[in-house]
Scaffold this motif. Structure first.
Motif, short mmCIF file in Angstrom:
data_model
loop_
_atom_site.label_atom_id
_atom_site.label_comp_id
_atom_site.label_asym_id
_atom_site.label_seq_id
_atom_site.Cartn_x
_atom_site.Cartn_y
_atom_site.Cartn_z
N SER A 80 11.11 61.30 11.66
CA SER A 80 9.80 61.50 12.29
C SER A 80 8.76 60.47 11.84
O SER A 80 7.67 60.39 12.41
CB SER A 80 9.27 62.91 11.97
OG SER A 80 8.80 62.97 10.62
N LEU A 81 9.09 59.69 10.80
CA LEU A 81 8.10 58.76 10.24
C LEU A 81 8.21 57.38 10.88
O LEU A 81 9.32 56.90 11.12
CB LEU A 81 8.32 58.64 8.72
CG LEU A 81 8.17 59.96 7.94
CD1 LEU A 81 8.68 59.78 6.51
CD2 LEU A 81 6.71 60.42 7.94
N PRO A 82 7.07 56.72 11.12
CA PRO A 82 7.14 55.39 11.74
C PRO A 82 7.56 54.29 10.75
O PRO A 82 8.02 53.24 11.18
CB PRO A 82 5.69 55.16 12.21
CG PRO A 82 4.85 56.01 11.32
CD PRO A 82 5.69 57.20 10.94
N ASN A 83 7.45 54.55 9.45
CA ASN A 83 7.72 53.50 8.44
C ASN A 83 9.21 53.14 8.40
O ASN A 83 10.06 54.01 8.53
CB ASN A 83 7.32 53.99 7.04
CG ASN A 83 5.96 54.66 7.05
OD1 ASN A 83 5.75 55.63 7.76
ND2 ASN A 83 5.05 54.13 6.28
N ASP A 84 9.49 51.84 8.17
CA ASP A 84 10.88 51.41 8.04
C ASP A 84 11.43 51.74 6.66
O ASP A 84 12.60 52.02 6.49
CB ASP A 84 10.99 49.89 8.26
CG ASP A 84 10.62 49.52 9.68
OD1 ASP A 84 10.90 50.34 10.58
OD2 ASP A 84 10.02 48.45 9.89
N THR A 85 10.55 51.66 5.65
CA THR A 85 10.98 51.90 4.27
C THR A 85 10.46 53.25 3.81
O THR A 85 9.29 53.60 4.04
CB THR A 85 10.47 50.77 3.35
OG1 THR A 85 10.92 49.53 3.87
CG2 THR A 85 10.98 50.93 1.93
N ILE A 86 11.34 54.00 3.18
CA ILE A 86 11.00 55.35 2.73
C ILE A 86 11.30 55.46 1.24
O ILE A 86 12.44 55.22 0.80
CB ILE A 86 11.86 56.42 3.48
CG1 ILE A 86 11.80 56.22 5.02
CG2 ILE A 86 11.48 57.83 3.05
CD1 ILE A 86 10.48 56.52 5.67
N LEU A 87 10.30 55.83 0.48
CA LEU A 87 10.51 56.15 -0.94
C LEU A 87 10.90 57.62 -0.97
O LEU A 87 10.16 58.47 -0.47
CB LEU A 87 9.24 55.91 -1.75
CG LEU A 87 8.68 54.48 -1.65
CD1 LEU A 87 7.34 54.39 -2.37
CD2 LEU A 87 9.67 53.48 -2.22
#
Ligand code: 13P
Ligand code: SF4
Length: 297
Positions: free
Chosen positions: A133-140
């Motif tokens: 659901s998140l637009p970010n490519d990188t996820i911590l």
């Protein structure tokens, strides 16, 4: 003991919530038994005056965060989750400095202070949907590196950075390829929790949360090798007495076994141990948890 507990529960208009890993004598007295996501959702919906969480501390904290005006208690104060302790607020801050464009996803098995730094939380039941659901490519993603690896496999288009790199649950990493081989020799399906090691996940027939196990065991008739805390197999046997579920006797979460019937009665009687968190931490953590629940909805 059971009669006392039921009477106190009615007198105090209390809701007793129990995780799937709680001893069966506690589960039978609970109003709600479920996985971490189900407990969080039910905590948000309750009309009870007192919420008693039979589980580990992060579950009680989540209930408190969603019900800041209610009294939330945990019968044994030091029932913790060693996995949650892997992730500190400082580790999140450092990771954010290294990856300023990344989103921070914090597994509910974490402290309230870590959740307060999250963009969104997740459980093992919805980790993939949350990250998708998140637009970010990188996820911590922290603190469980094995759940992070599972999400990475499901969503190869994202870059999942585990924070810290080695966060794990000792109960789930206790399952090995030798356990898979032993299960294969006897026959049946290997059903593992996503906190198990990636090498075990790769060999499993099904990878699901504890709530997913309850749901998926409703169909099929093959024996199941339940690769998670051993109480889960007892719960499945109660729900589906016609089916065969194997457990690993040594797969025990010591903290989940700390609460006895005597502790539950005392907790209801004295209304202790109350979960107390700072309003600021609760407000920030609540945003992240509610955002997660909205993804599920
Ligand atoms: P579930 O959310 O699948 O219940 O898992 C919680 C947990 O603590 C697993 O060890
Ligand atoms: Fe934490 Fe593992 Fe126990 Fe679950 S089984 S509560 S992750 S220590």
């Amino acid at each position: 003991m059971e009669k006392d507990i039921r009477a106190l529960k009615a007198e105090k208009n209390a809701l007793i919530m129990a995780h799937n890993y709680q001893p069966m004598e506690i589960q039978v007295l609970a109003d709600v038994v479920g996985d971490s996501l189900e407990l969080a959702v039910k905590a948000k919906e309750t009309g009870a005056d007192l919420i008693v969480v039979c589980g580990v501390r992060f579950m009680a904290e989540t209930a408190k965060i969603l019900n800041p005006d209610k009294k939330v208690i945990i019968p044994v104060e030091d029932a913790g989750c060693p996995l949650a302790d892997f992730l500190t607020p400082d580790l999140i801050r450092e990771a954010k400095e290294r990856y300023p464009d990344a989103a921070v996803v914090v597994y509910v098995n974490s402290t309230a202070e870590s959740k307060a730094l999250a963009d969104i939380t997740c459980t093992s039941a919805n980790a993939v949907q949350v990250v998708r659901s998140l637009p970010n490519d990188t996820i911590l993603f922290g603190p469980d590196a094995n759940l992070a690896a599972y999400v990475q496999r499901e969503l190869p288009e994202k870059t999942i950075v585990p924070v810290p790199p080695g966060g794990h649950c000792y109960v789930h990493t206790g399952f090995t390829l030798a356990d898979v081989e032993a299960a294969r020799r006897k026959g049946g399906m290997v059903v593992c929790h996503p906190e198990c090691l990636p090498v075990v996940q790769e060999q499993a027939d099904l990878i699901v949360s504890t709530g997913g196990m309850v749901r998926d065991a409703a169909s099929g008739d093959e024996p199941w090798w339940v690769f998670t805390e051993r109480e889960m197999a007892s719960r499945l046997r109660v729900l589906y007495p016609e089916r065969v579920f194997y457990e690993k006797p040594g797969a025990v979460c010591a903290d989940m076994k700390k609460i006895s019937l005597g502790d539950l009665r005392r907790a209801l009687d004295r209304e202790e141990h109350e979960v107390v968190l700072s309003p600021e931490v609760m407000n920030r953590a609540r945003r992240a948890i509610e955002r997660m629940i909205a993804v599920g909805a």
